[in-house]
Enzyme design. Structure first.
Site, PDB file in Angstrom:
ATOM      1  N   HIS A 235       0.835  -1.202   0.000  1.00 26.06           N
ATOM      2  CA  HIS A 235       0.000   0.000   0.000  1.00 26.06           C
ATOM      3  C   HIS A 235       0.870   1.253   0.000  1.00 26.06           C
ATOM      4  O   HIS A 235       0.687   2.162  -0.812  1.00 26.06           O
ATOM      5  CB  HIS A 235      -0.898  -0.077   1.240  1.00 26.06           C
ATOM      6  N   GLU A 236       1.858   1.270   0.890  1.00 32.58           N
ATOM      7  CA  GLU A 236       2.712   2.453   0.992  1.00 32.58           C
ATOM      8  C   GLU A 236       3.529   2.658  -0.277  1.00 32.58           C
ATOM      9  O   GLU A 236       3.694   3.787  -0.739  1.00 32.58           O
ATOM     10  CB  GLU A 236       3.622   2.357   2.221  1.00 32.58           C
TER      11      GLU A 236
HETATM   12 ZN   LIG Z   1      -2.409   5.091   2.533  1.00 34.06          ZN
END
Ligand SMILES: [Zn+2]
Ligand SMILES: *[C@@H]1O[C@H](CO)[C@@H](O)[C@H](O)[C@H]1NC(C)=O
Ligand SMILES: *[C@@H]1O[C@H](CO)[C@@H](O)[C@H](O)[C@H]1NC(C)=O
Ligand SMILES: *[C@@H]1O[C@H](CO)[C@@H](O)[C@H](O)[C@H]1NC(C)=O
Ligand SMILES: *[C@@H]1O[C@H](CO)[C@@H](O)[C@H](O)[C@H]1NC(C)=O
Ligand SMILES: *[C@@H]1O[C@H](CO)[C@@H](O)[C@H](O)[C@H]1NC(C)=O
Ligand SMILES: *[C@@H]1O[C@H](CO)[C@@H](O)[C@H](O)[C@H]1NC(C)=O
Ligand SMILES: *[C@@H]1O[C@H](CO)[C@@H](O)[C@H](O)[C@H]1NC(C)=O
Ligand SMILES: *[C@@H]1O[C@H](CO)[C@@H](O)[C@H](O)[C@H]1NC(C)=O
Length: 659
Positions: A235-236
């Site tokens: 996600h990051e």
């Molecule tokens: Zn995020």
């Protein structure tokens, strides 16, 4: 349910020592996007027209670069990060995305002492001096990744190179700097990791360098938390690759032309004062008004912001089966860093790019479509993980409030899935997630404050005083307080005891607390209990388990039928909803309860298909002697039965308090 007093009579009773709480886990992502002056734009690789001609067909190559702090992680954490998490997260994106091949060396731009720069022959020049250090997030870039320090004097004359260029980065399309420092941001709100891009190349504005900081104290090496950690890192990374409010303004169409008009003076979009970043046009994100948003107090107006780029629109319409859907809704709640930079939690529950992780995060086709719509990547849709939340539920699901969905379905006597309306209270009545991977609870709770009008989703609720429904809502605020079935963890005195996902051995209850003879492990799934409470009997005592409703058991698919394994016995299911009564003697205790059979099709169809078999179609009643029934052998005289109700949980209203 009444809690009956019991006499403490043998040492066994002292078992009731922990206060277990069922807590829904969710860690919030606050992607603090880089402000316009924190990103360096001038990384010159090739001119725009040369780049545009390249086809987007080179698998993305990401160079990982560790800051010293990563090596200071303790051994176990370092191994996990270096050998599992980062390689897996990076290779996921390398397989999922294609870029225009970078054939040249990447030399990253140095920060200037002054915020103004000159551009001469497509090269940036600082006024008088470069900064001594060029940072990307928490990481100081190594000299050999950096271009020469070029300076001119304040009237753009006397231009020279004060240092020479480094070797640069060859054979990669993106550099990812990783650090592991316990920063301020880590200390706040239990952040696990955060990331952003820090440099963009000059030709098509593609982010070319980014950083991630992993918060050492939040890294767990527990097996059952690995999936979440991996998904957090994926996600990051995606925030750095393109899903960020600071990059929307730079998105391009499939031909490489900007979707947002550029200002002639700067060559960049206009500045957005509110976000301190570049403005985007309504070809990227558009605001729509929902005139009839149905909530407890009636119809309200609501505005939603949606990504309206072509691939995203195609994917969301297909996924939700709604051809009127304007685009993919973005999160509108949360602090800076959550809103606009994530998918709306109500609509995309377990998609990994929503603002909070609750359970089983996955990267869907919609997120891959967004990456394609940046104009910098092409997506390998085969890498999408299957999502089931809201799939095919149509426009009523994606375009209307959950209140309206729940009310209309209820009125027609239909299931309100994927939402739920069972209040989480003592005693806990657990259920199973749709895919049966986990014991779960409806996250509907009483909040300690009246919810904002737009999030009041109930007119009436069982067991709730008329008029106080406004306090009730799902525990996940980002999901507009819409309640849904969720995995949770059992905790005691703020320490997590175990999770509720069936596949992890570590989630097994301690033997002396395993009333329902559950068995967690990689071949277990969640099965419903009947309405009958599980009980345990010894010659001296009887105990009842206060929380029941479902449990994890191992199972097999054989001879056209589903078989559930409890204790050392195998119970064959002959038809769906069949109730199997269990009586098993274990360590001097007779465990009594019952399990409900799911359909063979749901549990075994896939497995049978691979083996060239199938579920028996004919439903049968089970043979009367099919199931073992253990008996408790006690000497008849002087048996002292003592009833204990095990209250292993206490309901605290702020249980789900959000950070
Ligand atoms: Zn995020
Ligand atoms: C500088 O960039 C412009 C526009 O991308 C391009 O037309 C020109 O050829 C470039 N000049 C050099 C020296 O590369
Ligand atoms: C880190 O991972 C890389 C690639 O998996 C490996 O080559 C390297 O030896 C690892 N470093 C340490 C210190 O274990
Ligand atoms: C950098 O800028 C500051 C003020 O903005 C100035 O005081 C300092 O002398 C400059 N450093 C160099 C090396 O030019
Ligand atoms: C920049 O350099 C030129 C030539 O050396 C000189 O004429 C000019 O005054 C300088 N400008 C500044 C602001 O120092
Ligand atoms: C400065 O370095 C660039 C390459 O980064 C080179 O093309 C240029 O000729 C150099 N200029 C001077 C004045 O040395
Ligand atoms: C974060 O908290 C830890 C203690 O939990 C402390 O040692 C550290 O200095 C804090 N970091 C910052 C940047 O405040
Ligand atoms: C994603 O989309 C592709 C084609 O567009 C499709 O073949 C694939 O099944 C989809 N994946 C999932 C998990 O839905
Ligand atoms: C399941 O667990 C057993 C032992 O715990 C292990 O041998 C097996 O490889 C695991 N299977 C999968 C698919 O993880």
């Amino acid at each position: 349910m009444v809690l009956r007093k019991f006499k403490r009579h043998t040492a066994v009773c002292a078992v009731v020592d922990v206060l277990l709480l069922a807590v829904a886990v969710h860690s919030l992502c606050t992607h603090v996007h880089p402000k316009h002056d924190q990103v360096l734009h001038g990384v010159y690789i090739e001119p725009e027209h040369v780049m545009k001609k390249r086809s987007v067909d080179q698998p993305l190559r990401i160079l990982l670069w560790y800051d010293h702090s990563v090596y200071r992680l303790d051994g176990e954490k370092f191994d996990l990060i270096n050998n599992t998490i980062l390689p897996r997260a990076v290779s996921f994106w390398e397989e999922a995305l294609y870029v225009r091949k970078v054939e040249d060396v990447i030399l990253l731009t140095r920060k200037c002492n002054d915020s103004n720069v000159f551009v001469k022959n497509n090269l940036t020049h600082c006024i008088d001096a470069c900064k001594e250090k060029t940072m990307c997030g928490e990481v100081e870039l190594p000299e050999h990744h950096l271009d020469a320090c070029r300076t001119c004097n304040a009237s753009a004359q006397d231009c020279t190179n004060t240092t020479s260029a480094g070797k640069g980065i060859t054979g990669y399309d993106f550099v990812f700097y990783v650090s592991a420092m316990q920063t301020d941001r880590c200390n706040k709100s239990l952040t696990v990791a955060y990331a952003a891009h820090c440099q963009q190349e000059m030709g098509l504005d593609r982010p070319i360098a980014g950083h991630a900081n992993l918060c050492p104290k939040s890294i767990s090496t527990k097996e059952q938390e690995l999936e979440t950690l991996l998904s957090t890192v994926k996600h990051e990374i995606l925030h750095a690759l393109g899903f960020s409010v600071s990059l929307f303004g730079f998105y391009r169409d499939s031909k490489g032309n900007p979707l947002t008009p550029r200002r002639p003076e700067t060559g960049k979009p206009a500045l957005n004062e509110k976000y301190q970043t570049y403005e985007w046009s309504d070809k990227v994100i558009k605001t729509f008004e929902r005139k009839n948003w149905f909530v407890r107090s009636g119809m309200r107006k609501r505005t939603v912001q949606m990504v309206v780029t072509p691939n995203v629109v195609r994917e969301v319409r297909r996924y939700f089966n709604c051809n009127e859907l304007e685009g993919a809704e973005l999160e509108d709640q949360g602090e800076e860093g959550t809103a606009l930079t994530h998918w709306e939690k109500r609509v995309f529950e377990n998609e990994a790019m929503t603002g909070t992780h609750t359970q089983h995060p996955i990267i869907s086709n919609v997120t891959l479509a967004l990456m394609e719509d940046t104009g910098w990547y092409r997506a390998n849709y085969a890498m999408a993980e299957p999502m089931s939340w809201g799939k095919g539920l149509g426009c009523d699901f994606v375009m209307k409030s959950c209140k309206e969905w729940i009310s209309t379905k209820t009125a027609r006597g239909l299931s309100i899935h994927p939402f739920c309306n069972k209040i989480k209270k003592d005693p806990l009545q657990t259920e199973c997630t749709d895919d049966r991977t986990s014991v779960a609870l409806c996250n509907l709770v009483k909040h300690d404050h009246l919810l904002p009008e737009i999030y009041q989703n109930f007119d009436s609720l069982n067991y709730v005083l008329q008029g106080s429904e406004g306090y009730y809502g799902g525990s996940v605020s980002l999901a507009d307080y819409c309640p849904y079935i969720q995995e949770f963890t059992w905790s005691s005195k703020n320490v997590i005891v175990r999770g509720s996902n069936c596949q992890y051995l570590d989630n097994n209850p301690k033997p002396d607390k395993n009333f329902a003879l559950e068995d967690y492990g990689n071949h277990s799934k969640c099965f419903d209990h009947t309405n009958q409470m599980w009980e345990e009997r010894s010659c001296k005592q009887m105990r009842q388990w206060q929380h029941w409703g479902s449990g994890c058991y191992s199972y097999k698919c054989e001879n056209g039928r589903l078989h559930i394994l409890v204790g050392n016995y195998t119970y064959t299911c002959y038809h769906p909803f069949q109730e199997i009564s269990i009586r098993i003697l274990k360590d001097g205790w007779l465990h009594k309860g019952a399990i409900v059979c799911p359909s063979c099709k749901d549990m075994c169809e896939e497995e049978f298909l691979m083996k060239g078999q199938s579920c028996k179609l004919r439903e049968e009643s089970p043979p009367s002697t099919a199931y073992p029934r253990d008996e408790l052998q006690c000497s008849a005289i002087g048996v002292y039965v003592n009833l204990m109700l095990f209250l292993l949980s206490t309901m605290i209203p702020a249980l789900y308090s959000l950070r």
